[in-house]
Scaffold this active site. Structure first.
Site, short mmCIF file in Angstrom:
data_model
loop_
_atom_site.label_atom_id
_atom_site.label_comp_id
_atom_site.label_asym_id
_atom_site.label_seq_id
_atom_site.Cartn_x
_atom_site.Cartn_y
_atom_site.Cartn_z
N SER A 1 11.75 9.61 7.81
CA SER A 1 10.62 10.54 7.98
C SER A 1 11.19 11.85 8.50
O SER A 1 12.28 11.86 9.11
CB SER A 1 9.65 9.97 9.01
OG SER A 1 8.74 10.96 9.45
N TYR B 1 8.48 6.19 17.26
CA TYR B 1 8.60 6.34 15.80
C TYR B 1 9.77 7.28 15.45
O TYR B 1 10.59 6.97 14.59
CB TYR B 1 7.28 6.89 15.27
CG TYR B 1 7.18 7.05 13.77
CD1 TYR B 1 7.10 5.93 12.93
CD2 TYR B 1 7.13 8.31 13.18
CE1 TYR B 1 6.98 6.08 11.55
CE2 TYR B 1 7.01 8.46 11.81
CZ TYR B 1 6.93 7.35 11.00
OH TYR B 1 6.82 7.50 9.64
N LYS C 1 13.07 6.07 13.36
CA LYS C 1 13.38 6.71 12.08
C LYS C 1 14.71 7.47 12.14
O LYS C 1 15.41 7.57 11.13
CB LYS C 1 12.23 7.66 11.67
CG LYS C 1 10.93 6.92 11.34
CD LYS C 1 11.08 6.02 10.12
CE LYS C 1 9.77 5.42 9.66
NZ LYS C 1 9.93 4.51 8.52
N THR D 1 -1.45 8.79 2.69
CA THR D 1 -1.59 7.33 2.73
C THR D 1 -2.40 7.00 3.99
O THR D 1 -2.73 7.89 4.76
CB THR D 1 -0.23 6.62 2.85
OG1 THR D 1 0.28 6.85 4.18
CG2 THR D 1 0.77 7.13 1.83
N SER E 1 0.85 -1.21 0.00
CA SER E 1 0.00 0.00 0.00
C SER E 1 0.87 1.24 0.00
O SER E 1 2.11 1.16 0.07
CB SER E 1 -0.92 0.01 1.23
OG SER E 1 -0.15 0.04 2.41
#
Ligand SMILES: NC(=O)c1ccc[n+]([C@@H]2O[C@H](COP(=O)([O-])OP(=O)(O)OC[C@H]3O[C@@H](n4cnc5c(N)ncnc54)[C@H](OP(=O)(O)O)[C@@H]3O)[C@@H](O)[C@H]2O)c1
Length: 264
Positions: free
Chosen positions: A143, A156, A160, A189, A16
């Site tokens: 990110s 996160y 990252k 997304t 995806s």
């Protein structure tokens, strides 16, 4: 610019979003695509789209990148078939929507396993092929949250950020490996839906910030161009990228602003 016609490209997190869009971009150049994620039905749909776009080959592999044994099984399969990758797009990832102090340590570990140790372990398992290759591109989806701390994203941000250290060192040690860090801001997304809450449950909501983000095909076009040109890093996004420059050149202002920007 590298021509990917007939080249073998592995895309992780290809079922995806950004991974699927990057796969379709490489497909249009006639590449041979190896698409990996957990959801087979979605992967097969992306394979079909890649073949329609002009891929020389598109094949789905069910892999859980938070599991060493699943990565082992995948590597054994490609090794057994004598496949050698010209390009790895290490893109699979999950996000977080929870305050730092409300996040159970098991959630921190789960995010690190998927977003950091997954690509690291896979890279080490593919070392037999990386050592002997003339040139390999490794694109790593980090990110802007890997460039600074951001509310509701502590694990996160940490995962990252860690990617930069590992893959930069790898590149410095191996002249035949060219690393491109893809650094998206907000891309449209469904990543917020699979984001993890502090107790390990799934957030399951489409954030407004996500829905108003850059179109995913535009993101993929910029990403594939950067990989083809062996750029070291590529920021991708809209006005949110300003935070990167504010953090770098005016850190005091960053700390005033970052807590006020909507984290959802
Ligand atoms: N969208 C953004 O605004 C944004 C911004 C910065 C960075 N990123 C990064 O971009 C990458 C792609 O995210 P996206 O926005 O395209 O979201 P997405 O549509 O949710 O894609 C995430 C992909 O990762 C795969 N994945 C997740 N956990 C996995 C696991 N344990 N094993 C194997 N595959 C796994 C998912 O496939 P399955 O569920 O089928 O396994 C899916 O294909 C992520 O690394 C994300 O952190 C996104």
């Amino acid at each position: 610019m590298i021509d990917y016609q007939g080249k073998n490209i592995l895309v992780t997190g290809a079922s995806s979003g950004i991974g699927a869009a990057i796969a379709c971009r490489f497909a249009a150049q006639g590449a041979r695509l190896f698409l990996a994620a957990r959801n087979l039905a979605k992967l097969e749909d992306v394979c079909r789209r890649c073949m329609e776009a002009g891929a020389a080959q598109a094949e789905a592999f069910v892999v859980d990148f938070s599991s060493e044994s699943s990565i082992d099984a995948f590597v054994e399969t490609v090794k057994g078939r004598g496949v050698s990758f010209d390009c790895l797009v290490l893109n699979a990832g999950i996000s977080q929507r929870a305050l730092t102090l409300d996040t159970d340590i098991s959630v921190d570990r789960k995010i690190m396993e998927t977003d950091y140790f997954g690509p690291v372990y896979l890279t080490k398992k593919l070392s037999y092929m990386l050592r002997s290759a003339k040139l390999v591109n490794i694109a790593v989806t980090s990110s802007i949250s890997g460039l600074f701390g951001f509310p509701l994203r502590s694990a996160y941000c940490a995962a990252k950020a860690a990617l930069f250290g590992f893959f930069e060192a790898l590149e410095l040690e191996n002249p035949n490996i060219k690393v491109t860090f893809l650094i998206p801001g907000r891309i449209n997304t469904e990543i917020s839906k699979s984001a993890v809450l502090g107790d390990g449950s799934t957030y399951s909501q489409m954030d407004a910030g996500q829905a108003n983000g850059m179109d995913v095909d535009k993101c993929a076009r910029i990403a594939v161009r950067a990989i083809s040109k062996c750029k070291h890093r590529q920021l991708i996004g809209g006005v949110e990228l300003l935070m990167v420059y504010i953090k770098k050149y005016c850190p005091a202002l960053f700390f005033k602003l970052a807590g006020k920007v909507s984290a959802t």
